[in-house]
Design an enzyme around this catalytic site. Structure first.
Site, mmCIF file in Angstrom:
data_model
loop_
_atom_site.group_PDB
_atom_site.id
_atom_site.type_symbol
_atom_site.label_atom_id
_atom_site.label_comp_id
_atom_site.label_asym_id
_atom_site.label_seq_id
_atom_site.Cartn_x
_atom_site.Cartn_y
_atom_site.Cartn_z
ATOM 1 N N GLN A 70 25.822 -8.140 23.998
ATOM 2 C CA GLN A 70 25.915 -9.191 22.996
ATOM 3 C C GLN A 70 25.822 -8.636 21.579
ATOM 4 O O GLN A 70 25.362 -7.515 21.358
ATOM 5 C CB GLN A 70 24.811 -10.224 23.227
ATOM 6 C CG GLN A 70 23.413 -9.628 23.281
ATOM 7 C CD GLN A 70 22.436 -10.492 24.033
ATOM 8 O OE1 GLN A 70 22.632 -11.694 24.193
ATOM 9 N NE2 GLN A 70 21.348 -9.911 24.501
ATOM 10 N N ASP A 125 12.320 -10.281 24.022
ATOM 11 C CA ASP A 125 11.622 -10.136 22.738
ATOM 12 C C ASP A 125 10.134 -9.909 22.929
ATOM 13 O O ASP A 125 9.447 -9.470 22.012
ATOM 14 C CB ASP A 125 11.859 -11.367 21.853
ATOM 15 C CG ASP A 125 11.533 -12.674 22.558
ATOM 16 O OD1 ASP A 125 10.357 -12.895 22.907
ATOM 17 O OD2 ASP A 125 12.456 -13.481 22.759
ATOM 18 N N GLU A 145 14.761 -7.992 32.368
ATOM 19 C CA GLU A 145 15.602 -8.277 31.198
ATOM 20 C C GLU A 145 16.858 -7.418 31.295
ATOM 21 O O GLU A 145 16.772 -6.209 31.509
ATOM 22 C CB GLU A 145 14.831 -7.971 29.910
ATOM 23 C CG GLU A 145 15.660 -7.864 28.657
ATOM 24 C CD GLU A 145 16.381 -9.152 28.311
ATOM 25 O OE1 GLU A 145 17.618 -9.109 28.167
ATOM 26 O OE2 GLU A 145 15.708 -10.187 28.194
ATOM 27 N N ASP A 174 19.778 -7.193 36.156
ATOM 28 C CA ASP A 174 20.161 -8.587 36.323
ATOM 29 C C ASP A 174 19.057 -9.373 37.021
ATOM 30 O O ASP A 174 18.610 -8.998 38.112
ATOM 31 C CB ASP A 174 21.453 -8.654 37.132
ATOM 32 C CG ASP A 174 21.878 -10.074 37.422
ATOM 33 O OD1 ASP A 174 22.099 -10.831 36.458
ATOM 34 O OD2 ASP A 174 21.973 -10.431 38.610
ATOM 35 N N ASP A 193 13.155 -17.440 30.823
ATOM 36 C CA ASP A 193 13.443 -17.578 29.389
ATOM 37 C C ASP A 193 14.916 -17.274 29.188
ATOM 38 O O ASP A 193 15.296 -16.193 28.744
ATOM 39 C CB ASP A 193 12.558 -16.611 28.601
ATOM 40 C CG ASP A 193 12.759 -16.726 27.100
ATOM 41 O OD1 ASP A 193 13.465 -17.659 26.662
ATOM 42 O OD2 ASP A 193 12.213 -15.880 26.372
ATOM 43 N N ASP A 196 21.505 -20.417 26.737
ATOM 44 C CA ASP A 196 22.229 -21.624 27.145
ATOM 45 C C ASP A 196 23.135 -21.326 28.341
ATOM 46 O O ASP A 196 23.565 -20.189 28.524
ATOM 47 C CB ASP A 196 23.061 -22.161 25.977
ATOM 48 C CG ASP A 196 22.201 -22.651 24.838
ATOM 49 O OD1 ASP A 196 21.207 -23.350 25.104
ATOM 50 O OD2 ASP A 196 22.521 -22.327 23.675
#
Length: 328
Positions: A70, A125, A145, A174, A193, A196
């Site tokens: 990303q 995070d 993560e 994953d 967490d 969308d």
């Protein structure tokens, strides 16, 4: 451990005015603009919330780069401190991250006595880890993560402090695959967490994933997952509730909280338990409000308390009607 900051390996130079002009020119010629730094402002625009946008005044762009998965940007805002942006979407700000991190963590963990083993899916995070580590009963904290760049202390040390807890084990990979490999009944709680339900994250909102979560939980174990906004996404929430009621044979509840920099200013959580010891999510049995022995590095709770825990399950009539209609 994936504590090492990947951001330090990339160019941290501030975006220059000429580059900003190029972005502006691009915006003027592109119909589909998902987000950009425009003259002094960041605007979050997405098909997930059509016809509206939330903007923050930018004082300085601190980082702009691309991970394996990303686009990543960090900027200093005028009113919300440092802001983390992933793929054009606000993930957290220093000012209001407490509302999300504390609620997604303590709503489930304060609803069961003495949680010992906790799994976090996403949350790179470190904020959820910070909150899980407040619970003295917890002996094992696993986090899975997929993006190692998100696992960074570079710009949000007060959030990433959770990675410093010795009970934490980091798995880069994953989350769906990780859960499938977990032995049955391993965890007391799973916290998802997620972003969308677009692209790869779509899997985290579907029945096969929830089935994997249920298998990984002990009887009477709990899961809490990010569940969108009642103002924007009731159609998505309907599907989540339907899927969860088919999979989880204990309690199934929807809660929500305010996060000013998230679309519509609110975000919801789906809380479910597996068949076994009864879980009453609306009445916490494992309070942490009066914990006087909190590690100073984590700081005090800023948002969560027992009263707001119970209040989070009070829904406006339009949302209550839809969610209750999905009862088994």
């Amino acid at each position: 451990m994936a504590e090492e900051s990947a951001a330090t390996q990339l160019d941290l130079s501030v975006k220059r005015p000429r580059e900003e002009e190029e972005i502006i020119n691009h915006m003027e010629t592109t119909e589909t603009n998902f987000s950009s730094v425009i003259p002094g402002w960041f605007s979050e625009i997405s098909p997930m919330w059509p016809g509206e946008a939330h903007s923050l005044k930018v004082e300085k762009v601190l980082f702009k780069g691309k991970s394996d998965y990303q686009d990543v940007m960090v900027f200093q805002s005028a009113t919300y401190g440092k802001v983390l942006i992933l793929d054009g979407v606000i993930q957290l700000t220093e000012r209001d991250e407490c509302a999300y991190q504390e609620m997604i963590t303590h709503l489930p963990l304060c609803s069961i006595p003495n949680p010992k083993k906790v799994l976090v899916i996403g949350g790179g995070d470190g904020g959820v880890l910070r909150e899980v580590s407040r619970h003295a009963s917890v002996e094992q904290i696993d986090i899975c993560e997929i993006d190692k760049m998100v696992v960074s202390k570079e710009f949000f040390p007060s959030v990433a402090v959770g990675f410093e807890d010795p009970r934490v084990t980091v798995h880069i990979g994953d989350g769906v695959a990780f859960l499938k490999a977990v032995p049955e009944g391993t965890y007391d709680a799973v916290i998802v967490d997620s972003s969308d339900p677009v692209g790869p994250a779509q899997e985290l909102f579907e029945k096969p994933f929830f089935a994997s979560v249920a298998k990984a939980l002990r009887p009477g174990g709990v899961v809490c997952t990010q569940a969108e906004s009642i103002w924007l996404h009731m159609h998505i929430i309907e599907d989540i509730v339907t899927n969860c009621r088919q999979i989880f044979k204990g309690s199934v509840n929807y809660a929500w909280t305010t996060v000013p920099t998230y679309p519509s200013g609110v975000i919801g959580f789906m809380l479910c338990s597996t068949e076994g010891p009864e879980v009453d999510f609306k009445h916490p049995v494992n309070p942490i409000d009066a914990d006087d022995n909190v590690d100073k590095s984590r700081g005090p709770l800023k948002f969560y308390n027992s009263e707001i825990h119970s209040a989070a399950f009070c829904l406006p009539s339009f949302a209550k009607k839809v969610i209750d209609s999905k009862s088994a």
